[in-house]
Design a protein around this motif. Structure first.
Motif, PDB file in Angstrom:
ATOM      1  N   ARG A  93     -80.068 -40.794  37.872  1.00  0.00           N
ATOM      2  CA  ARG A  93     -78.695 -40.803  37.407  1.00  0.00           C
ATOM      3  C   ARG A  93     -78.282 -39.500  36.730  1.00  0.00           C
ATOM      4  O   ARG A  93     -77.285 -38.888  37.081  1.00  0.00           O
ATOM      5  CB  ARG A  93     -78.464 -41.968  36.435  1.00  0.00           C
ATOM      6  CG  ARG A  93     -77.030 -42.107  35.971  1.00  0.00           C
ATOM      7  CD  ARG A  93     -76.868 -43.103  34.847  1.00  0.00           C
ATOM      8  NE  ARG A  93     -77.415 -42.629  33.581  1.00  0.00           N
ATOM      9  CZ  ARG A  93     -76.773 -41.844  32.724  1.00  0.00           C
ATOM     10  NH1 ARG A  93     -75.549 -41.466  32.972  1.00  0.00           N
ATOM     11  NH2 ARG A  93     -77.335 -41.434  31.604  1.00  0.00           N
ATOM     12  N   ARG A  94     -79.093 -39.063  35.752  1.00  0.00           N
ATOM     13  CA  ARG A  94     -78.650 -37.919  34.955  1.00  0.00           C
ATOM     14  C   ARG A  94     -78.539 -36.647  35.779  1.00  0.00           C
ATOM     15  O   ARG A  94     -77.590 -35.885  35.644  1.00  0.00           O
ATOM     16  CB  ARG A  94     -79.560 -37.726  33.754  1.00  0.00           C
ATOM     17  CG  ARG A  94     -79.194 -38.717  32.651  1.00  0.00           C
ATOM     18  CD  ARG A  94     -80.283 -38.933  31.680  1.00  0.00           C
ATOM     19  NE  ARG A  94     -80.438 -37.816  30.767  1.00  0.00           N
ATOM     20  CZ  ARG A  94     -81.189 -37.873  29.669  1.00  0.00           C
ATOM     21  NH1 ARG A  94     -81.819 -38.992  29.359  1.00  0.00           N
ATOM     22  NH2 ARG A  94     -81.307 -36.836  28.890  1.00  0.00           N
ATOM     23  N   VAL A  97     -75.402 -37.073  38.193  1.00  0.00           N
ATOM     24  CA  VAL A  97     -74.046 -36.941  37.658  1.00  0.00           C
ATOM     25  C   VAL A  97     -73.751 -35.534  37.137  1.00  0.00           C
ATOM     26  O   VAL A  97     -72.594 -35.163  36.989  1.00  0.00           O
ATOM     27  CB  VAL A  97     -73.723 -37.990  36.554  1.00  0.00           C
ATOM     28  CG1 VAL A  97     -73.736 -39.388  37.137  1.00  0.00           C
ATOM     29  CG2 VAL A  97     -74.660 -37.860  35.374  1.00  0.00           C
ATOM     30  N   LEU A 114     -58.676 -37.028  19.990  1.00  0.00           N
ATOM     31  CA  LEU A 114     -58.965 -35.596  19.832  1.00  0.00           C
ATOM     32  C   LEU A 114     -57.973 -34.738  20.597  1.00  0.00           C
ATOM     33  O   LEU A 114     -57.507 -35.124  21.658  1.00  0.00           O
ATOM     34  CB  LEU A 114     -60.335 -35.285  20.412  1.00  0.00           C
ATOM     35  CG  LEU A 114     -61.583 -35.523  19.602  1.00  0.00           C
ATOM     36  CD1 LEU A 114     -62.728 -34.757  20.239  1.00  0.00           C
ATOM     37  CD2 LEU A 114     -61.410 -35.093  18.169  1.00  0.00           C
TER      38      LEU A 114
ATOM     39  N   ALA B   3     -81.209 -30.158  21.447  1.00  0.00           N
ATOM     40  CA  ALA B   3     -79.910 -30.288  22.108  1.00  0.00           C
ATOM     41  C   ALA B   3     -79.363 -31.704  21.943  1.00  0.00           C
ATOM     42  O   ALA B   3     -78.174 -31.902  21.722  1.00  0.00           O
ATOM     43  CB  ALA B   3     -80.038 -29.939  23.585  1.00  0.00           C
ATOM     44  N   LEU B   7     -75.985 -32.708  20.076  1.00  0.00           N
ATOM     45  CA  LEU B   7     -74.912 -33.452  20.747  1.00  0.00           C
ATOM     46  C   LEU B   7     -74.528 -34.687  19.931  1.00  0.00           C
ATOM     47  O   LEU B   7     -73.351 -34.990  19.752  1.00  0.00           O
ATOM     48  CB  LEU B   7     -75.350 -33.851  22.151  1.00  0.00           C
ATOM     49  CG  LEU B   7     -74.294 -34.583  22.957  1.00  0.00           C
ATOM     50  CD1 LEU B   7     -73.068 -33.700  23.150  1.00  0.00           C
ATOM     51  CD2 LEU B   7     -74.858 -35.012  24.300  1.00  0.00           C
ATOM     52  N   ARG B  10     -72.379 -33.761  17.131  1.00  0.00           N
ATOM     53  CA  ARG B  10     -71.011 -33.466  17.567  1.00  0.00           C
ATOM     54  C   ARG B  10     -70.218 -34.728  17.868  1.00  0.00           C
ATOM     55  O   ARG B  10     -69.051 -34.849  17.503  1.00  0.00           O
ATOM     56  CB  ARG B  10     -71.038 -32.593  18.822  1.00  0.00           C
ATOM     57  CG  ARG B  10     -71.276 -31.146  18.521  1.00  0.00           C
ATOM     58  CD  ARG B  10     -71.513 -30.352  19.791  1.00  0.00           C
ATOM     59  NE  ARG B  10     -72.142 -29.094  19.475  1.00  0.00           N
ATOM     60  CZ  ARG B  10     -71.464 -28.032  19.044  1.00  0.00           C
ATOM     61  NH1 ARG B  10     -70.159 -28.092  18.927  1.00  0.00           N
ATOM     62  NH2 ARG B  10     -72.100 -26.923  18.741  1.00  0.00           N
ATOM     63  N   LEU B  11     -70.870 -35.682  18.563  1.00  0.00           N
ATOM     64  CA  LEU B  11     -70.168 -36.923  18.920  1.00  0.00           C
ATOM     65  C   LEU B  11     -69.744 -37.682  17.668  1.00  0.00           C
ATOM     66  O   LEU B  11     -68.632 -38.204  17.574  1.00  0.00           O
ATOM     67  CB  LEU B  11     -71.068 -37.803  19.801  1.00  0.00           C
ATOM     68  CG  LEU B  11     -71.329 -37.295  21.221  1.00  0.00           C
ATOM     69  CD1 LEU B  11     -72.385 -38.142  21.913  1.00  0.00           C
ATOM     70  CD2 LEU B  11     -70.049 -37.256  22.043  1.00  0.00           C
ATOM     71  N   VAL B  14     -66.832 -36.011  15.938  1.00  0.00           N
ATOM     72  CA  VAL B  14     -65.563 -36.368  16.569  1.00  0.00           C
ATOM     73  C   VAL B  14     -65.037 -37.679  16.014  1.00  0.00           C
ATOM     74  O   VAL B  14     -63.863 -37.806  15.657  1.00  0.00           O
ATOM     75  CB  VAL B  14     -65.777 -36.522  18.089  1.00  0.00           C
ATOM     76  CG1 VAL B  14     -64.582 -37.212  18.719  1.00  0.00           C
ATOM     77  CG2 VAL B  14     -66.011 -35.174  18.715  1.00  0.00           C
ATOM     78  N   PRO B 104     -74.284 -36.769  32.130  1.00  0.00           N
ATOM     79  CA  PRO B 104     -75.724 -36.511  32.254  1.00  0.00           C
ATOM     80  C   PRO B 104     -76.461 -36.537  30.922  1.00  0.00           C
ATOM     81  O   PRO B 104     -77.199 -35.613  30.617  1.00  0.00           O
ATOM     82  CB  PRO B 104     -75.766 -35.122  32.891  1.00  0.00           C
ATOM     83  CG  PRO B 104     -74.533 -34.458  32.396  1.00  0.00           C
ATOM     84  CD  PRO B 104     -73.500 -35.521  32.255  1.00  0.00           C
ATOM     85  N   VAL B 105     -76.236 -37.559  30.137  1.00  0.00           N
ATOM     86  CA  VAL B 105     -76.856 -37.658  28.824  1.00  0.00           C
ATOM     87  C   VAL B 105     -77.329 -39.107  28.660  1.00  0.00           C
ATOM     88  O   VAL B 105     -76.739 -40.007  29.258  1.00  0.00           O
ATOM     89  CB  VAL B 105     -75.838 -37.330  27.706  1.00  0.00           C
ATOM     90  CG1 VAL B 105     -76.511 -37.314  26.353  1.00  0.00           C
ATOM     91  CG2 VAL B 105     -75.152 -36.006  27.961  1.00  0.00           C
ATOM     92  N   SER B 106     -78.353 -39.311  27.875  1.00  0.00           N
ATOM     93  CA  SER B 106     -78.868 -40.656  27.610  1.00  0.00           C
ATOM     94  C   SER B 106     -77.742 -41.622  27.229  1.00  0.00           C
ATOM     95  O   SER B 106     -76.878 -41.297  26.411  1.00  0.00           O
ATOM     96  CB  SER B 106     -79.882 -40.591  26.467  1.00  0.00           C
ATOM     97  OG  SER B 106     -79.785 -41.731  25.653  1.00  0.00           O
ATOM     98  N   GLN B 110     -75.161 -41.921  23.913  1.00  0.00           N
ATOM     99  CA  GLN B 110     -73.701 -41.928  24.039  1.00  0.00           C
ATOM    100  C   GLN B 110     -73.080 -43.149  23.374  1.00  0.00           C
ATOM    101  O   GLN B 110     -72.008 -43.051  22.776  1.00  0.00           O
ATOM    102  CB  GLN B 110     -73.301 -41.907  25.506  1.00  0.00           C
ATOM    103  CG  GLN B 110     -73.588 -40.595  26.186  1.00  0.00           C
ATOM    104  CD  GLN B 110     -72.985 -40.572  27.576  1.00  0.00           C
ATOM    105  OE1 GLN B 110     -71.775 -40.479  27.743  1.00  0.00           O
ATOM    106  NE2 GLN B 110     -73.815 -40.687  28.589  1.00  0.00           N
TER     107      GLN B 110
END
Lengths: 330, 269
Positions: A93-94, A97, A114, B3, B7, B10-11, B14, B104-106, B110
């Motif tokens: 998946r990662r 995408v 935002l 990283a 991230l 940052r999330l 927000v 493309p992130v876990s 997220q």
């Protein structure tokens, strides 16, 4: 050219469980689990070459979005094979995408509260886009999509057209090889639609992004795509050039004739007089059976004619005919 | 790893910035959440004025249970806001969960970064305040081990409640609606853990010992820290099972979560 998407006998079947209402119904639901099998995608095969811009159309519930969801790696197929960018989407998946972009017209990928620019900044970190590349892309999209007037506006305050532009920019910042666009012009006014189409054409020709476009607006397909795929009831009904779709199913062209005086009998070989009103008449004729000039020759040999025009069937009525009359069903 | 943490930061940033945009709403919520906790404490104090003890525990001792649970639950509710079944159920229903799958992130990262309810600070502050009151009311004989173990207990509690939230959210893959049963374990569980376990009926206590190991998360540690005898005669290491129970429930939650995502990808709901 090499293919970027290869789909072979792809299937997606859903079990839809019967729902009984009320308390006893809920118990029955638990105990029996009766279901009907819905074949949302029922054995379709196609290939998309790098750099193509393909229109994917079909009525609601035909299986369009189920196909896209499988291509995007959101859904696991129930049968068949699926390769995108040399990968099986749902298995990796990662990595998968990271190489695709998707805009689902009705939903935003941006952060609601935002400012647009901060959402885009976040995406830089999510996709780990090298700073130089990010700046270049952003500068280009800002200009082409005219993002500057609302770059600092929170997403929730954007108009639909602005939001769509911001979303398509968001989907392209990481240089995807393949872009899925689901209803990218839905709800836009004429000018905004045209601008969106120009942009899609641009990224396809200048950045060689392969685009798969699903839409209800057939003028999108007519103006953008050379190739079109039509799906209905989970099966691919047509896959080929738009022009050949019109040749095969566009079927009847119309010749509108204004005679110099009213005639009683206006029959002519090779065409059917569909409507007659005083000095006016409309003939329908098959493209393959007779040419327009032959028909005009025959008519003017018998009658005095003041004016003529030929009407081409538009893609919309062609496709409607295909759905309604099930012309493509085997 | 760096990283990923970056991230996450940052999330969350927000989320916090968005919430601070609505300043008035934020402040009233913050104060409201704090007051609810304060009122609970006052009513407990009033009840105890009349009955003197609950199951032989004084006001300070019950407040110790309540303070630990409240602090930990508030912290969890803030960190795991994205996994709040009511919030997460909506994400699945509205299809916004699909958007997470497209990045493309876990997915776990997220979801954790998709919501961070800062106003839970009100609850945490009150929880810590009640814990402080509890400690002054009970004159605990502090040892280095007790001092070191208290933060471990709090962390374990956060993991425990977080695991329950994750399990509750995972269930919404099947039910779509967030179901009330889950709240029995999360909100009901935190309520129940605010009182000494020996006041409950045996079947209930057994359930919260062997099925959902809540008893090890604050009741047994409280017995140890407050130097109270164990009425159930469990082995002497029982007070120290908090980390195992807490991390165990979290790990179970995450395992179920992975399974749930696979299920979601095959049904799309």
């Amino acid at each position: 050219m090499s293919s970027i998407v290869t789909v072979t006998n792809l299937e997606k079947h859903f079990k839809v469980y019967k729902h009984h209402r009320g308390f006893w119904g809920a118990l029955r639901n638990l105990a029996t689990r009766e279901y009907t099998l819905v074949r949302a995608v029922d054995g379709i095969s196609f290939e998309i070459q790098k750099g193509e811009l393909v229109g994917y159309i079909g009525p609601n519930g035909a299986g369009k979005s189920t196909t896209i969801k499988m291509l995007a790696g959101l859904l696991v197929p129930s049968g068949g094979e699926l390769w995108v960018n040399g990968r099986v989407p749902w298995k990796k998946r990662r990595r998968h995408v990271a190489r695709i972009g998707a805009v689902f017209g009705q939903r935003t990928t941006l952060w609601w509260d935002l400012p647009v620019i901060e959402s885009l900044d976040l995406l830089q970190h999510i996709y780990q886009i090298p700073p130089d590349r990010f700046r270049q892309n952003l500068a280009e999209f800002r200009e082409l999509l005219e993002l500057d007037p609302f770059l600092n506006t929170p997403v929730r305050s954007l108009s639909l057209g602005q939001r769509m532009r911001a979303d398509i920019c968001a989907a392209l910042l990481h240089d995807p090889a393949l872009l899925f666009l689901d209803e990218p012009t839905i709800g836009l006014d004429v000018i905004a639609k045209e601008r969106m189409r120009q942009f899609i054409r641009h990224i396809n020709s200048q950045r060689s992004v392969t685009v798969l476009l699903t839409t209800h607006d057939l003028s999108d397909v007519e103006k953008l795509c050379e190739r079109v795929m039509i799906i209905d009831h989970g099966r691919l009904l047509f896959d080929g050039e738009l022009a050949s779709l019109r040749d095969r199913f566009g079927g009847q062209r119309e010749l509108v004739v204004e005679f110099a005086e009213p005639y009683q009998d206006i029959a002519v070989d090779g065409a059917q007089a569909a409507e007659q009103d005083g000095r006016w008449a409309i003939y329908r004729f098959e493209r393959n059976a007779v040419t327009a000039s032959e028909l005009i020759g025959r008519l003017s040999a018998r009658y005095r004619i003041r004016d003529l025009s030929v009407r081409e069937p538009d893609i919309e009525s062609t496709v409607r005919r295909i759905y309604e009359e099930r012309l493509l069903e085997s | 790893m760096k990283a990923t943490l970056d991230l996450y930061r940052r999330l969350i940033g927000v989320q916090i910035r968005s919430q601070l945009q609505y300043r008035a709403a934020f402040l009233t919520d913050l104060i409201g959440q704090g007051m609810a906790t304060g009122i609970w404490f006052l009513s407990l104090a009033l009840i105890l004025q009349r009955f003197e003890s609950i199951g032989g525990w004084s006001l300070g001792e019950v407040a110790f249970l309540y303070g630990t649970v409240e602090t930990a639950f508030g912290t969890m509710d803030m960190i795991f806001s994205g996994f709040d079944p009511r919030f997460f159920g909506q994400q699945v229903r509205r299809g916004t969960f699909d958007q997470l799958l497209l990045r493309p992130v876990s997915i776990t990262l997220q979801v954790l970064g998709s919501e961070f309810v800062l106003r839970r600070m009100g609850r945490i502050v009150q929880g810590v305040a009640i814990l402080a009151v509890a400690v002054t009311l009970t004159d605990v004989r502090w040892t280095p081990l007790k001092l070191a173990y208290l933060p471990v207990v709090l962390t374990s509690l956060v993991c425990f409640f977080g695991g329950l939230f994750i399990i509750g959210s995972t269930i919404t893959f099947w039910t779509i609606e967030s179901i009330e049963v889950v709240n029995i374990f999360t909100y009901g569980g935190s309520e129940l853990m605010s009182y000494p376990m020996h006041i409950y009926q045996e079947w209930m206590r057994r359930f919260f010992t062997y099925i959902v190991p809540a008893i090890f998360l604050n009741y047994y540690p409280a017995l140890f820290i407050l130097d109270k005898p164990d009425p159930f005669g469990l082995p002497p290491f029982a007070p120290f099972l908090a980390p195992a129970a807490g991390f165990g429930v979290l790990a179970a939650g995450l395992a179920l979560w992975r399974f749930g995502i696979r299920h979601y990808q095959s049904t799309g709901s």
